[in-house]
Design an enzyme around this catalytic site. Structure first.
Site, short mmCIF file in Angstrom:
data_model
loop_
_atom_site.label_atom_id
_atom_site.label_comp_id
_atom_site.label_asym_id
_atom_site.label_seq_id
_atom_site.Cartn_x
_atom_site.Cartn_y
_atom_site.Cartn_z
N GLY A 173 0.85 -1.20 0.00
CA GLY A 173 0.00 0.00 0.00
C GLY A 173 0.88 1.24 0.00
N GLY A 174 0.31 2.32 0.53
CA GLY A 174 1.05 3.59 0.57
C GLY A 174 2.32 3.50 1.39
N GLY A 408 25.65 13.18 -28.16
CA GLY A 408 25.14 13.81 -26.94
C GLY A 408 25.64 13.09 -25.71
N ALA A 409 25.88 11.79 -25.85
CA ALA A 409 26.33 11.01 -24.69
C ALA A 409 27.72 11.48 -24.23
CB ALA A 409 26.34 9.53 -25.02
#
Ligand code: HXC
Length: 521
Positions: A173-174, A408-409
């Site tokens: 759950g949370g 870009g790397a």
């Protein structure tokens, strides 16, 4: 001793014994039978022997619904306190599954919040051992409020004190959101589960059938979701790994990482790297072997080892000081950066930056991974996370380009332009806009078409690739421009990195004043 005090001490000892029994002997036996240790046994393994100072041992819940006033257990399902790990301070909480399944009541939450507040005030890490059925159902919204109080503190403490979550039972759950905010999540191979909605709810809503293990076991979170950073075969090994990790970390963001004296000479030549680097640029090698040759005593504590193996991140020491190491991994996807690798790398770089841990980056990256799944999955925004993380990091940044640094790397992987301090390259480095094969297709389209017609395509391609390699696919153009500080013999990697780290020990750099940046999430 007067007899009144003697009697009072006896009463105290009786209460202590009762608190230490948690949910009672039967439930402890059940815990053991299911292959799990108790909350106290876990703390004994985590902290230095005898160092635990317990807090709130006699706290009980305040619930009166469902006849809960008749069921009270001293400590209310969580053992909290402080102690030492390798002689260094740590706060700890350990949920006790023998008391209402370790479920979180208002009182249980207040105990956790108390140690978190103390830890934040005094600049000491917090380690949470989680084993809980979630919100105490009998307490309703008070329990939900308790969780949110913990989440808020996790967020306040982020970047100030290291926070570690160890999952040794259910975490559902949370409740999962506290570990998710903390810096590192550890899981044991058996008995550790994390999910927002469990198998039963999933079956009802989506008609999918899935086991607890497949949905949220250690392997799933270590390899698929990336929620878990460290998996070990059992509880003992998991807790031992937490102690090991703590040895690399400072106590807080104003502290220095600890020094571990080493006999490994600072100027030891890295003799394995020369043999490790393959003749051909297209052959893989294991970046972890290269890292092991460089760092103190070959010791590298890999983080997120099972997730996105095309990038390797982890902690090591150089000259006795902690460093965060990032390396592209040519042995997986040729070391391409993809969505998961970018997110994994970014999170690690930001942790190191928050805690004064210098970052050493080994680059061998052919570029970002091409494909519709990557583009549609958001490689643009996810790749930007790694770029952003490196660019905002102000800790010492040292970079070694071992082979490919394309496109870009090249920029992203701690290049000079995003303010790395020392950038080295091996003579085998290839630094260019793209790899030779792709580049000649664009640059020499006409020549290639002509060669194809005349039946000499293979020879022409070899000639053009050679030409491109000589012109661009080497480190010397970047060195001419000062983008690479020095082209180095791989054997000197360790010595030069340690010298660089020492020169940068006093590095101070501040960005512009602002509330906070807006990292592309
Ligand atoms: C109160 C709980 C409890 C809970 C377990 N127990 N979970 N009591 N609140 N949430 C109690 C059981 O009644 C039992 O008490 C004891 O703990 C051990 O539980 P068992 O079921 O016997 O153990 P086991 O078979 O190992 O199963 C463990 C379990 C299961 C998978 C965790 O108990 C379970 O499904 N519990 C409910 C989980 C849940 O739905 N929690 C709420 C999730 S929602 P006795 O007296 O018999 O020993 C949530 C929201 C959080 O947590 C939101 C935060 C923002």
């Amino acid at each position: 001793m007067n007899s009144t005090l003697q009697g009072q001490l006896q009463e105290l000892a009786g209460r202590e014994r009762l608190a230490e029994l948690g949910g009672g002997e039967d439930r402890i036996a059940k815990q053991h039978a299911s292959g799990k240790l108790t909350a106290r046994e876990r703390i004994d393994l985590l902290l230095d022997p005898g160092s635990l100072v317990e807090l709130d041992k006699f706290v009980t819940h305040r619930c009166t619904d469902f006849e809960m006033e008749q069921q009270k257990f001293l400590g209310d399902g969580v053992v909290t306190g402080f102690g030492t790990i390798g002689g260094r301070k740590a706060y700890v909480y350990s949920q006790d599954f023998t008391v209402f399944g370790g479920s979180l009541s208002g009182a249980h939450a207040s105990k956790i919040c108390k140690v978190m507040d103390l830890a934040l005030k005094s600049g000491v890490p917090v380690i949470g051992l989680n084993d809980s059925g979630g919100a105490r159902i009998q307490e309703g919204v008070e329990s939900l409020g308790g969780y949110a109080e913990i989440f808020w503190r996790n967020t306040q403490a982020s970047g100030v004190i290291p926070q570690i979550s160890v999952i040794l039972g259910p975490c559902a759950g949370g409740a999962v959101y506290s570990p998710a905010i903390t810096d590192f999540v550890f899981m044991a191979e058996a008995n550790s589960y994390m999910f927002v909605t469990g198998p039963d709810v999933i079956k009802t809503v989506t008609h999918e059938e899935v086991s607890k293990e497949a949905l949220g076991g250690a392997e799933t979170h270590a390899e698929k979701s990336g929620v878990c950073h460290f998996v070990r075969p059992d509880e003992r090994a998991t807790i031992h790994a937490v102690r090991q990790l703590m040895g690399y970390l400072p106590l807080n963001n104003l502290d220095e990482p600890p020094l571990k004296v080493t006999q490994d000479p600072i100027d030891r030549p890295c003799s394995a790297i020369g043999k490790l680097l393959p003749e051909s640029a297209n052959q893989p090698y294991d970046m972890r072997a290269l890292i092991a040759d460089v760092v103190d005593d070959g010791e590298f504590m890999e983080v997120h080892a099972g997730y996105s193996p095309n990038i390797v991140v982890g902690f090591a020491r150089m000259g006795g000081r902690s460093v965060g190491v990032v390396g592209n991994q040519p042995a997986h996807l040729a070391g391409c950066l993809d969505i998961n690798a970018s997110v994994k790398g970014a999170r690690f770089v930001r942790f190191c930056d928050a805690y004064n841990i210098p970052i050493v980056t080994f680059v061998d990256v052919p570029g970002f991974l091409p494909g519709t799944s990557q583009e549609h999955g958001g490689i643009i925004k996810h790749g930007a996370k790694l770029l952003y993380a490196y660019a905002e990091a102000t800790v010492p940044k040292l970079t070694v380009i071992t082979r490919k640094a394309y496109g870009g790397a090249y920029d992203v992987m701690a290049s000079k332009h995003i303010r790395a301090d020392f950038n080295y390259a091996y003579p085998s480095a290839e630094i260019a806009v793209m790899g030779p094969e792709g580049a000649i297709n664009i640059l020499y389209r006409k020549e290639i078409a002509a060669a194809e017609k005349s039946g000499k395509l293979a020879e022409e391609r070899t000639r053009l690739v050679d030409l491109y390699r000589r012109t661009f696919a080497n480190p010397y153009k970047a060195a001419e421009l000062g983008y690479i500080d020095e082209v180095i013999d791989p054997a000197d990697t360790r010595r030069l990195l340690i010298q660089g780290l020492r020169m940068l020990e006093g590095k101070r750099e501040r960005g512009p004043s602002r509330k906070h940046g807006n990292i592309p999430l």
